[in-house]
Enzyme design. Structure first.
Site, PDB file in Angstrom:
ATOM      1  N   ARG A  71       0.851  -1.192   0.000  1.00  0.00           N
ATOM      2  CA  ARG A  71       0.000   0.000   0.000  1.00  0.00           C
ATOM      3  C   ARG A  71       0.882   1.235   0.000  1.00  0.00           C
ATOM      4  NH1 ARG A  71      -4.752   0.598   4.265  1.00  0.00           N
ATOM      5  NH2 ARG A  71      -3.040   0.952   5.668  1.00  0.00           N
ATOM      6  N   ASP A  83       5.118  -5.523   9.240  1.00  0.00           N
ATOM      7  CA  ASP A  83       6.200  -5.084  10.133  1.00  0.00           C
ATOM      8  C   ASP A  83       6.267  -5.947  11.383  1.00  0.00           C
ATOM      9  OD1 ASP A  83       7.079  -3.118   8.457  1.00  0.00           O
ATOM     10  OD2 ASP A  83       5.919  -1.518   9.404  1.00  0.00           O
ATOM     11  N   THR A  99      -1.272   7.460  -0.761  1.00  0.00           N
ATOM     12  CA  THR A  99      -2.559   7.298  -1.470  1.00  0.00           C
ATOM     13  C   THR A  99      -3.372   6.134  -0.896  1.00  0.00           C
ATOM     14  OG1 THR A  99      -1.624   5.724  -3.036  1.00  0.00           O
ATOM     15  CG2 THR A  99      -1.465   8.056  -3.626  1.00  0.00           C
ATOM     16  N   ASP A 101       0.619  -2.838  12.026  1.00  0.00           N
ATOM     17  CA  ASP A 101       1.088  -3.195  10.683  1.00  0.00           C
ATOM     18  C   ASP A 101       1.520  -4.665  10.668  1.00  0.00           C
ATOM     19  OD1 ASP A 101       2.623  -1.490   8.083  1.00  0.00           O
ATOM     20  OD2 ASP A 101       2.974  -3.627   8.440  1.00  0.00           O
TER      21      ASP A 101
HETATM   22  C1  PRP Z   1      -0.993  -4.642   4.425  1.00  0.00           C
HETATM   23  C2  PRP Z   1      -1.776  -5.916   4.564  1.00  0.00           C
HETATM   24  C3  PRP Z   1      -2.626  -5.920   3.335  1.00  0.00           C
HETATM   25  C4  PRP Z   1      -2.893  -4.463   3.113  1.00  0.00           C
HETATM   26  C5  PRP Z   1      -4.295  -4.167   3.588  1.00  0.00           C
HETATM   27  O1  PRP Z   1       0.073  -4.822   3.561  1.00  0.00           O
HETATM   28  O2  PRP Z   1      -0.980  -7.062   4.707  1.00  0.00           O
HETATM   29  O3  PRP Z   1      -1.989  -6.473   2.191  1.00  0.00           O
HETATM   30  O4  PRP Z   1      -1.961  -3.728   3.921  1.00  0.00           O
HETATM   31  O5  PRP Z   1      -4.649  -2.884   3.309  1.00  0.00           O
HETATM   32  P1  PRP Z   1      -5.787  -2.500   2.263  1.00  0.00           P
HETATM   33  O6  PRP Z   1      -6.942  -3.420   2.516  1.00  0.00           O
HETATM   34  O7  PRP Z   1      -6.102  -1.074   2.651  1.00  0.00           O
HETATM   35  O8  PRP Z   1      -5.230  -2.605   0.888  1.00  0.00           O
HETATM   36  P2  PRP Z   1       1.150  -3.656   3.244  1.00  0.00           P
HETATM   37  O9  PRP Z   1       0.697  -2.883   2.050  1.00  0.00           O
HETATM   38  O10 PRP Z   1       1.423  -2.879   4.481  1.00  0.00           O
HETATM   39  O11 PRP Z   1       2.411  -4.467   2.758  1.00  0.00           O
HETATM   40  P3  PRP Z   1       3.344  -5.481   3.577  1.00  0.00           P
HETATM   41  O12 PRP Z   1       2.536  -6.739   3.808  1.00  0.00           O
HETATM   42  O13 PRP Z   1       4.492  -5.701   2.655  1.00  0.00           O
HETATM   43  O14 PRP Z   1       3.738  -4.830   4.872  1.00  0.00           O
HETATM   44  N1  URA Z   2      -2.391  -2.988   6.846  1.00  0.00           N
HETATM   45  C1  URA Z   2      -1.963  -3.435   8.059  1.00  0.00           C
HETATM   46  O1  URA Z   2      -0.951  -4.129   8.155  1.00  0.00           O
HETATM   47  N2  URA Z   2      -2.670  -3.092   9.131  1.00  0.00           N
HETATM   48  C2  URA Z   2      -3.792  -2.347   9.064  1.00  0.00           C
HETATM   49  O2  URA Z   2      -4.424  -2.070  10.108  1.00  0.00           O
HETATM   50  C3  URA Z   2      -4.207  -1.888   7.799  1.00  0.00           C
HETATM   51  C4  URA Z   2      -3.490  -2.241   6.708  1.00  0.00           C
END
Ligand code: PRP
Ligand code: URA
Length: 209
Positions: A104, A203, A108, A200
């Site tokens: 994400r 993370d 945005t 997150d």
């Molecule tokens: C997080 C999570 C989802 C997304 C959810 O991933 O694991 O994939 O956010 O958010 P959304 O429903 O608003 O799209 P992130 O983009 O943080 O990537 P990561 O898993 O690499 O940390």
């Molecule tokens: N992605 C995450 O990892 N946590 C949230 O709460 C939303 C998006």
């Protein structure tokens, strides 16, 4: 219209409380996510079709049931979806695993695709998309759209925690996709995080913050 199933088993909710706790470190977080994914996999696969087969026990021949037809593909959305794969493979060891890389954009909140590698016969498989978090729904919608472009026809989505907003977005975009969650939380905050959520997921799984 998508069916939304909340898998509120006591063991899942108990483990989810530790997962949510900010004092739970990466090692325990990873183990707990894997365990919850394994428990959820039991429910997510409840409707897989069976066929009758004949086998021979040490005593006699008998008819029993085995999985029929479509085989399973597990497709984690990177990174955080990876944390659910090993738990699912414990129950479905013959499943193939595809990977979709999305993150994400922090400003945005829109998903950005950076990787896609799927089993060649994805169109013949029952696909289970895994991601711990369904927040705005953007990542799940894009991952499912990509899977459909690559030929996948039978797709279900499995998340630990969902925001009501994200569920609606996925249901509108992909009404043919059933959604399985352990918890539907209260809402999204102004930064697009689920409240109360778990923070997150990527993370916390990988210790990157
Ligand atoms: C997080 C999570 C989802 C997304 C959810 O991933 O694991 O994939 O956010 O958010 P959304 O429903 O608003 O799209 P992130 O983009 O943080 O990537 P990561 O898993 O690499 O940390
Ligand atoms: N992605 C995450 O990892 N946590 C949230 O709460 C939303 C998006």
């Amino acid at each position: 219209m998508s069916k939304v199933t909340q898998i509120a088993h006591p063991l899942i909710l108990h483990k989810l409380s530790f997962i949510r706790d900010k004092n739970t470190g990466s090692k325990d977080f990873r183990e707990l996510v894997e365990e919850v994914a394994m428990l959820m996999a039991y429910e997510v696969t409840r409707d897989l079709q069976l066929e009758e087969v004949e086998i021979e026990t040490p005593i006699c021949k008998t008819k029993c049931k085995m999985l029929a037809g479509k085989k399973v593909a597990i497709v984690p959305i990177l990174r955080a979806g990876l944390g659910m794969v090993d738990g699912m493979l414990k129950l479905i060891p013959a499943a193939k695993v595809g990977h979709i890389g999305l993150y994400r954009d922090e400003k945005t909140l829109k998903p950005v695709e950076y990787f896609c590698k799927l089993p060649q016969d994805i169109e013949d498989r029952e696909v289970i998309v895994t991601d711990p978090m369904l927040a705005t729904g953007g990542s799940s919608v894009d991952a499912i759209t990509l899977l459909k472009k690559k030929g996948a026809k039978n797709i279900r989505l499995m998340c630990l925690i969902a925001a009501p907003e994200g569920i609606k977005v996925v249901m509108n975009a992909h009404p043919d996709v059933d959604i399985y969650v352990a918890s539907v939380d209260e809402k999204l905050n102004e930064s697009g995080y689920i409240v109360p959520g778990l923070g997150d997921a990527g993370d916390r799984l990988f210790g990157t913050k």
